[in-house]
Design a protein around this motif. Structure first.
Motif, PDB file in Angstrom:
ATOM      1  N   UNK A   1       0.737  -1.369  -0.194  1.00 48.66           N
ATOM      2  CA  UNK A   1      -0.015   0.143   0.083  1.00 48.66           C
ATOM      3  C   UNK A   1       0.673   1.217   0.122  1.00 48.66           C
ATOM      4  N   UNK A   2       2.000   1.199   0.855  1.00 46.38           N
ATOM      5  CA  UNK A   2       2.826   2.224   0.816  1.00 46.38           C
ATOM      6  C   UNK A   2       3.390   2.646  -0.436  1.00 46.38           C
ATOM      7  N   UNK A   3       3.877   1.588  -1.200  1.00 38.63           N
ATOM      8  CA  UNK A   3       4.425   1.654  -2.400  1.00 38.63           C
ATOM      9  C   UNK A   3       3.457   2.339  -3.459  1.00 38.63           C
ATOM     10  N   UNK A   4       2.268   1.889  -3.344  1.00 42.61           N
ATOM     11  CA  UNK A   4       1.174   2.289  -4.462  1.00 42.61           C
ATOM     12  C   UNK A   4       0.865   3.857  -4.129  1.00 42.61           C
ATOM     13  N   UNK A   5       0.721   4.129  -2.739  1.00 43.10           N
ATOM     14  CA  UNK A   5       0.686   5.488  -2.313  1.00 43.10           C
ATOM     15  C   UNK A   5       1.909   6.408  -3.147  1.00 43.10           C
ATOM     16  N   UNK A   6       3.103   5.856  -3.041  1.00 41.32           N
ATOM     17  CA  UNK A   6       4.325   6.566  -3.595  1.00 41.32           C
ATOM     18  C   UNK A   6       4.181   6.862  -4.977  1.00 41.32           C
ATOM     19  N   UNK A   7       3.898   5.678  -5.582  1.00 40.83           N
ATOM     20  CA  UNK A   7       3.464   5.712  -7.040  1.00 40.83           C
ATOM     21  C   UNK A   7       2.768   6.811  -7.674  1.00 40.83           C
TER      22      UNK A   7
END
Length: 228
Positions: A94-100
């Motif tokens: 989820x954190x990676x998706x938010x960063x993207x």
């Protein structure tokens, strides 16, 4: 004939009811809860009741419940019927998706601004970048989180699109909530905060110099680091 005391004439405006205080309390509680989320004081997976939190903050359960309902809308907590609110457990994905998503929004905007905003205007943001360095040095995630978002908001505000700034800030806030490891909540360490803050100064230097590829690279690395 003069109006009796306490009686309104047609030319007088009625005194508004004092509803500001309750809204102010709710806002203060919301800020306090957001801080507790960033620091991990409100732990992922744990359930908290409005009355218990109200007692902790010295207020009634009502403003706490209203603040928690706002956090539920933001995805930070979920309602547990007859018990309270559970802090949402998040993983690295989820954190990676938010960063993207943040990169998809902010990188094009910063590149566009780098082509149009004069160097002296960028230089005016230097104190905000320096404030993030001081905040990072304290090691307090909540203090750094606020200064970090303030800097990013100021940069994006130069595009003149209030809706974009609001959306980006909401995503940024969500990205600051700690992850849940198999044993305990996990947030970014002191060294991570210091490195993150240093990137703000480097980004400003690139924006002032109009170095588009450097801007693109720095922002990409900045978000990648935030997701790590």
């Amino acid at each position: 004939m003069p109006a009796a005391r306490g009686e309104h004439t047609h030319s007088e405006q009625p005194i508004p009811r004092p509803v500001v205080q309750r809204a102010s309390v709710r806002g203060q509680i919301l800020d306090a809860l957001r801080t507790a989320l960033v620091t991990g004081e409100l732990a992922p997976g744990e359930v908290y009741s409005a009355p218990a939190l109200g007692e902790r903050f010295g207020v009634s359960a009502t403003p706490v419940r209203e603040a928690m309902q706002q956090l539920a809308l933001e995805g930070a907590v979920e309602v547990v019927p007859n018990r309270g609110f559970r802090v949402v457990e998040r993983g690295a994905r989820e954190l990676a998706e938010l960063a993207e998503v943040r990169a998809l929004i902010e990188v094009p905007v910063m590149l566009r601004l780098a082509r149009s905003v004069p160097a002296e205007r960028w230089a005016e943001l230097r104190p905000l970048a320096e404030a993030t360095v001081r905040a990072a040095a304290t090691g307090c995630r909540a203090t750094y989180a606020e200064s970090d978002r303030t800097f990013h908001r100021a940069v994006l505000a130069l595009c003149g699109n209030d809706q974009l700034v609001q959306i980006a800030d909401d995503l940024h806030r969500r990205a600051q909530w700690p992850l849940m490891t198999p044993t305990r909540p996990s947030g970014r360490g002191h060294a991570d905060l210091i490195a993150d803050a240093a990137e703000h100064a480097a980004l400003l230097d690139a924006l002032i110099g109009g170095e588009l590829e450097v801007v693109r690279s720095l922002v990409g690395e900045h978000f990648a680091g935030a997701a790590g």
